[in-house]
Write a protein that holds these residues in place. Structure first.
Motif, PDB file in Angstrom:
ATOM      1  N   ARG A 268       0.848  -1.195   0.000  1.00 54.97           N
ATOM      2  CA  ARG A 268       0.000   0.000   0.000  1.00 54.97           C
ATOM      3  C   ARG A 268       0.880   1.239   0.000  1.00 54.97           C
ATOM      4  N   ALA A 269       1.803   1.325  -0.950  1.00 55.04           N
ATOM      5  CA  ALA A 269       2.700   2.483  -1.028  1.00 55.04           C
ATOM      6  C   ALA A 269       1.883   3.741  -1.285  1.00 55.04           C
ATOM      7  N   ALA A 270       2.466   4.869  -0.938  1.00 52.85           N
ATOM      8  CA  ALA A 270       1.796   6.152  -1.182  1.00 52.85           C
ATOM      9  C   ALA A 270       1.466   6.268  -2.664  1.00 52.85           C
ATOM     10  N   PRO A 271       0.269   6.767  -3.012  1.00 55.02           N
ATOM     11  CA  PRO A 271      -0.151   6.786  -4.401  1.00 55.02           C
ATOM     12  C   PRO A 271       0.716   7.645  -5.312  1.00 55.02           C
ATOM     13  N   HIS A 272       1.431   8.630  -4.786  1.00 57.01           N
ATOM     14  CA  HIS A 272       2.242   9.476  -5.656  1.00 57.01           C
ATOM     15  C   HIS A 272       3.633   8.916  -5.872  1.00 57.01           C
ATOM     16  N   HIS A 273       4.012   7.882  -5.147  1.00 55.54           N
ATOM     17  CA  HIS A 273       5.310   7.251  -5.347  1.00 55.54           C
ATOM     18  C   HIS A 273       5.063   5.928  -6.047  1.00 55.54           C
ATOM     19  N   HIS A 274       5.779   5.684  -7.100  1.00 51.25           N
ATOM     20  CA  HIS A 274       5.567   4.455  -7.845  1.00 51.25           C
ATOM     21  C   HIS A 274       6.894   3.927  -8.349  1.00 51.25           C
ATOM     22  N   GLU A 275       6.963   2.632  -8.505  1.00 47.70           N
ATOM     23  CA  GLU A 275       8.118   2.024  -9.131  1.00 47.70           C
ATOM     24  C   GLU A 275       7.797   1.941 -10.608  1.00 47.70           C
ATOM     25  N   PRO A 276       8.462   2.710 -11.421  1.00 47.68           N
ATOM     26  CA  PRO A 276       8.109   2.764 -12.839  1.00 47.68           C
ATOM     27  C   PRO A 276       8.581   1.534 -13.589  1.00 47.68           C
TER      28      PRO A 276
ATOM     29  N   VAL B 294      10.563  12.886 -26.217  1.00 48.69           N
ATOM     30  CA  VAL B 294      10.571  12.148 -24.959  1.00 48.69           C
ATOM     31  C   VAL B 294      10.857  10.691 -25.272  1.00 48.69           C
ATOM     32  N   LEU B 295      11.817  10.126 -24.565  1.00 49.43           N
ATOM     33  CA  LEU B 295      12.185   8.729 -24.766  1.00 49.43           C
ATOM     34  C   LEU B 295      11.946   7.951 -23.480  1.00 49.43           C
ATOM     35  N   ASP B 296      11.430   6.736 -23.616  1.00 45.20           N
ATOM     36  CA  ASP B 296      11.298   5.826 -22.490  1.00 45.20           C
ATOM     37  C   ASP B 296      12.615   5.076 -22.344  1.00 45.20           C
ATOM     38  N   VAL B 297      13.099   4.958 -21.121  1.00 40.12           N
ATOM     39  CA  VAL B 297      14.341   4.233 -20.854  1.00 40.12           C
ATOM     40  C   VAL B 297      14.123   3.322 -19.653  1.00 40.12           C
ATOM     41  N   ALA B 298      14.918   2.279 -19.588  1.00 40.48           N
ATOM     42  CA  ALA B 298      14.841   1.351 -18.456  1.00 40.48           C
ATOM     43  C   ALA B 298      15.289   2.080 -17.191  1.00 40.48           C
ATOM     44  N   PRO B 299      14.519   1.985 -16.113  1.00 44.95           N
ATOM     45  CA  PRO B 299      14.913   2.685 -14.887  1.00 44.95           C
ATOM     46  C   PRO B 299      16.235   2.178 -14.317  1.00 44.95           C
ATOM     47  N   GLU B 300      16.629   0.962 -14.701  1.00 44.33           N
ATOM     48  CA  GLU B 300      17.891   0.400 -14.216  1.00 44.33           C
ATOM     49  C   GLU B 300      19.094   1.222 -14.680  1.00 44.33           C
ATOM     50  N   LEU B 301      18.923   2.015 -15.747  1.00 43.54           N
ATOM     51  CA  LEU B 301      20.020   2.870 -16.205  1.00 43.54           C
ATOM     52  C   LEU B 301      20.458   3.842 -15.111  1.00 43.54           C
ATOM     53  N   PHE B 302      19.574   4.133 -14.176  1.00 47.22           N
ATOM     54  CA  PHE B 302      19.858   5.103 -13.125  1.00 47.22           C
ATOM     55  C   PHE B 302      20.270   4.445 -11.806  1.00 47.22           C
ATOM     56  N   ASP B 303      20.423   3.123 -11.787  1.00 47.80           N
ATOM     57  CA  ASP B 303      20.730   2.420 -10.546  1.00 47.80           C
ATOM     58  C   ASP B 303      22.007   2.924  -9.873  1.00 47.80           C
TER      59      ASP B 303
ATOM     60  N   GLY C 128      21.656  10.302   1.374  1.00 48.68           N
ATOM     61  CA  GLY C 128      20.450   9.744   1.965  1.00 48.68           C
ATOM     62  C   GLY C 128      19.217  10.058   1.143  1.00 48.68           C
ATOM     63  N   PHE C 129      19.413  10.368  -0.136  1.00 47.96           N
ATOM     64  CA  PHE C 129      18.349  10.790  -1.036  1.00 47.96           C
ATOM     65  C   PHE C 129      17.856   9.602  -1.847  1.00 47.96           C
ATOM     66  N   GLU C 130      16.526   9.400  -1.855  1.00 50.54           N
ATOM     67  CA  GLU C 130      15.915   8.327  -2.635  1.00 50.54           C
ATOM     68  C   GLU C 130      15.406   8.882  -3.954  1.00 50.54           C
ATOM     69  N   LEU C 131      15.989   8.459  -5.048  1.00 48.65           N
ATOM     70  CA  LEU C 131      15.627   8.929  -6.376  1.00 48.65           C
ATOM     71  C   LEU C 131      14.364   8.233  -6.868  1.00 48.65           C
ATOM     72  N   ASP C 132      13.422   9.003  -7.398  1.00 46.60           N
ATOM     73  CA  ASP C 132      12.204   8.471  -8.004  1.00 46.60           C
ATOM     74  C   ASP C 132      12.295   8.754  -9.501  1.00 46.60           C
ATOM     75  N   THR C 133      12.823   7.806 -10.257  1.00 49.06           N
ATOM     76  CA  THR C 133      13.045   8.015 -11.690  1.00 49.06           C
ATOM     77  C   THR C 133      11.751   8.046 -12.482  1.00 49.06           C
ATOM     78  N   GLY C 134      10.652   7.656 -11.901  1.00 52.75           N
ATOM     79  CA  GLY C 134       9.390   7.647 -12.623  1.00 52.75           C
ATOM     80  C   GLY C 134       8.608   8.936 -12.521  1.00 52.75           C
TER      81      GLY C 134
END
Length: 178
Positions: A115-123, A136-145, A156-162
């Motif tokens: 039940r994650a917060a609705p505005h945070h998503h794993e893209p 605009v290009l779609d890319v694999a989020p793993e590129l930003f790992d 201590g920053f959590e990146l939300d690539t989506g």
């Protein structure tokens, strides 16, 4: 990939009732969560799904124009309220592009019990946008790992690539002097 505003032919993913399997699943998710599925919500879901299939990135104005063709009785202001409600319900995700545009995608359902917060998503994909041509290009989020791991470790920053597109220049524009 195509520019976000370029028209593209769409391949049909519609089920016999006119809805794709993804729209049917989203409608079921909404109803299971006690949400109403109004004609406006249904039209917005169908438009966003078709755009996703066509690899388009539509903003609210573009969605409103297409909803007007699909369901002329749905007022443009209702489309804007519907987009916000569907993001809050967790069935749409929005991505901020450069120049303040926000585009929308259907989300994949969260795993059972999550039940994650609705505005945070794993893209299932992240976005990059050319600040020269707007593509605009779609890319694999793993590129930003690696970047995400470094930001987490050092700040201590959590990146939300989506949630937002990274800006740069596409291959076509990289050869054009600024």
């Amino acid at each position: 990939m195509t520019p976000s505003n370029a028209p593209r032919a769409t391949r049909s993913s519609a089920a016999p009732g006119g809805d794709s399997g993804r729209v049917t699943a989203v409608v079921a998710r909404l109803r299971a969560g006690g949400e109403r599925v109004t004609p406006a919500r249904h039209a917005v879901l169908r438009v966003v799904d078709a755009a996703d299939v066509a690899d388009e990135h539509l903003d609210a104005e573009q969605i409103g124009a297409r909803v007007a063709l699909l369901a002329p009785s749905v007022h443009r202001a209702t489309v804007y309220r519907t987009l916000a409600a569907l993001v809050d319900a967790g069935v749409l995700a929005h991505v901020h592009l450069g120049g303040s545009a926000t585009v929308y995608h259907l989300t994949d359902p969260a795993p059972a019990g999550d039940r994650a917060a609705p505005h945070h998503h794993e893209p299932d994909h992240a976005h990059v946008q050319c600040h020269v041509c707007g593509r605009v290009l779609d890319v694999a989020p793993e590129l930003f790992d690696d970047v995400a791991a470094r930001l987490r470790a050092e700040l201590g920053f959590e990146l939300d690539t989506g949630h937002a597109a990274l800006l740069g220049r596409c291959a076509d524009c990289a050869t054009v002097p600024l």
